[in-house]
Write a protein that holds these residues in place. Sequence first.
Motif, short mmCIF file in Angstrom:
data_model
loop_
_atom_site.label_atom_id
_atom_site.label_comp_id
_atom_site.label_asym_id
_atom_site.label_seq_id
_atom_site.Cartn_x
_atom_site.Cartn_y
_atom_site.Cartn_z
N ARG A 42 14.13 6.23 1.81
CA ARG A 42 14.39 5.12 1.23
C ARG A 42 13.27 4.69 0.43
NH1 ARG A 42 16.80 0.19 5.06
NH2 ARG A 42 17.04 -1.39 3.54
N ALA A 43 12.17 4.60 0.96
CA ALA A 43 10.91 4.05 0.35
C ALA A 43 10.68 4.62 -0.96
CB ALA A 43 9.76 4.19 1.37
N ILE A 44 10.99 5.99 -0.93
CA ILE A 44 10.72 6.95 -2.21
C ILE A 44 11.74 6.57 -3.27
CG2 ILE A 44 10.59 9.04 -3.12
CD1 ILE A 44 9.48 10.05 -0.81
N ARG A 45 13.08 6.62 -2.93
CA ARG A 45 13.96 5.91 -3.84
C ARG A 45 13.75 4.77 -4.58
NH1 ARG A 45 17.67 8.16 -0.16
NH2 ARG A 45 18.10 6.33 0.64
N PHE A 51 0.97 -1.19 -0.22
CA PHE A 51 0.12 0.02 0.18
C PHE A 51 1.03 1.35 0.01
CE2 PHE A 51 -2.42 3.39 2.43
CZ PHE A 51 -3.43 3.49 1.39
N THR A 52 2.05 1.20 0.56
CA THR A 52 3.10 2.50 0.85
C THR A 52 3.44 2.58 -0.67
OG1 THR A 52 3.49 2.20 3.18
CG2 THR A 52 4.95 3.38 1.62
N TRP A 74 2.69 9.78 6.90
CA TRP A 74 4.20 9.90 7.34
C TRP A 74 4.62 8.52 7.36
CZ3 TRP A 74 6.83 13.78 9.80
CH2 TRP A 74 8.10 13.53 10.39
N ILE A 75 5.49 8.45 6.30
CA ILE A 75 6.23 7.05 5.81
C ILE A 75 7.41 6.90 6.74
CG2 ILE A 75 7.03 5.55 4.08
CD1 ILE A 75 5.19 7.17 2.21
#
Length: 745
Positions: free
Chosen positions: A487-490, A452-453, A481-482
């Motif tokens: 790191r998740a976006i990259r 989902f993120t 708020w992740i």
Amino acid sequence: MYRQILVSDADHLFQRILWRFDPREAVREYVLSTVVYGLSCSPYLAIRVLRQLARDEGARYPLAARLLDCQTYIDDIIGGTDSLEEARELRDQLVSLLKLGGFELRKWASNSPELLSSLPASHHQPVSLCGDDNPSLKVLGLQWCPLRDVFSYRIQVADRTCTKRNILSQLDSLSLVGYCLAMASRWRRTDFVTLRSADTVQPESGSAFEASVDPRLELCSALLLAQLVDFVRSTIASELTITRVFAWSDSKIALSWIKSSPHRWKTFVANRVSLIQDIISPSSWHHVAGSSNPADCASRGLFPEQILIHPSWFCGPPWLRLPVEEWPTFDFTPGDDLELERKPVLTCVSTPLVDSLRELLTRFSSLRKIERMRAYCYTYHARTLLTGYGQREVFAGLMKCLRNGKLCPKPLRSLAPFIDEHGLIRVGGRLRGSALSFDAKHPLLLPRDHRFTELVIEKFHKENCHPGPQSLLYQISQQFWILSARRAIRHTLSQCYRCFRVQPSCVQPFMADLSPVRVSQVKPFAHTGVDFADPISITLARRRGAKTQKAYICLFVCMATKTIHLELASELSSDAFLAAFRRFVARRGRCTDMYSDQGRNFVGANRLLVQYCQQSADQCEVRWHFNPPSSPHFGGLWEAGVKSVKIHLFRVIGSQILTFEEMSTVLTQVESILNSRPLCSLSSNPNDLHSLTPGHFLTLEPLSAPPDDPLANLNTNRLTRWQLVQQLHQHFWDRWHQEYLHQLQ
């Protein structure tokens, strides 16, 4: 008829002809003002005029108007009445109505001579004699004998090759075609039939056989019957009102399909059943035995002489003349063929909500599509449901602690999480007093590694025109708020196809092995690469009117440690380079191997060095290695050094023109900076050792020192002061092996 209809003046030019009455006359141009023969629009114009005439004057002549509107084919009017008085009234109305349009009726024909007695003989229809000496006339392809009031068919047998096409061309009656072809189909290996006379059809050869009819063909015939009933019902609607329809078929399977819902059957059957039910109600369909079905006369085939005496064809089954209540009831049971067209039944099985959400997140790659699907099934917001699913799957322990009033885990304690009214975990923070929205002050908490993120990041990335990581993080933080957001976006952006296309990375070719001089432990500058940089402008003195001249930077780089030495040369000659080379050797020690391109100053210097070494009894021998011609990539090490020198030099002096001494001082400082660059990545731990640099290899050793024993693994208490210094120097080389050398892969 056509000549009595005027064409609009605007259309006269489309009916232009060229004509002359005598070959000796000149050709003249004429324009026809009436409807002409041969145009595709002429029949339409004629019928349209008759209908308009009936519409305009129909109130005065109602009988004639209805006849013109419904029973007229081009210029033929066919009608009838129940009595002679009505026929006379209809005749008079027709004559009067058409006279208003300028039309005069001719070719009258009737089965009542009294009706034609008041008409001139020239207006009667000429009739021909039939085979039995009865006068007849042709009406729409049929032969009508007015005196006997019967229809007949005339067949003229031509002496041509007997084929199916020729036989069909000789038969005007569709019923006769059905009889003859059905008889021919009952014989095996029969391709053609021979027409012997007007009342006999015999097959050429073959033996009889019985064939079963496909139920789908029976269904197609039922559809044809339904369409025929609909056509007849609409055609005679102005004359008769049909209150009830009875449709018959001897196919049990076709009737079972018609009397059931179309959704139960496969596409072919379902489409035709649906069309049939739209025209005729399923309750109007009945079963009839094959022996009582008049249609079998044509489908199974009869000889012409049998048709004339067959009662079922002309009158139908005997019970059809009885009241409906006395009709026999034909019960039928469908066979096994009914199941062949049954559509497979789909069974829906409900699954737990968690499993369905997991399948949606795994199956679809668009968060917007998943939200629309969930919102269709649930009344509240679909994103709330999906967020709660992701939090329950990852933060189950945190959710339990917050509900029980216990302390949350230490890594999340600084976020001050809490549970809102929807049961979702939000970040507390210290922004309660700000004017931001509730979602911006208390964003929803999301895990880093969750499907989902990833979909949330992809959604914001596409909606905001594929921004960079920093802009995307700002947009997401307004609602979510992740954890470890960057790191998740990259990770997610690395899978974006569009971003990859607009920012392609260069393809790195497969690199060859490094030469031994790059990976060998030797004294600094034992193996040295040399190159000249672009010219720079200097002045010899700082005074008014001083002239400028060119100077060149000579770069020496160690092949093993990347240590750099810079010298300033006044020209590119071999003598100027040898002078710079002597200064380099005087301060860095002798070198055994030199590497360079095939510049003429380098080639000349090598020749001079060889000559000098021979004169000094080989005490200063230097081996020179030249790159192949036009191969600058062979000297990538010193080309990179020249680039680094230019970056620092131009940032410092800009457009200033320095003196020779000032330029030498700046080059020395640039050399010091470049030799202080770390060879390995820096550590963020302050307790770690300083990073290894090229400058570590330039100290702790004389310019000409003999080799030493390995002292790195010995205890420092056993070493002398000199051995301790040597151990420190050897320690640098150990770090060179362990930290730097493996990065050259």
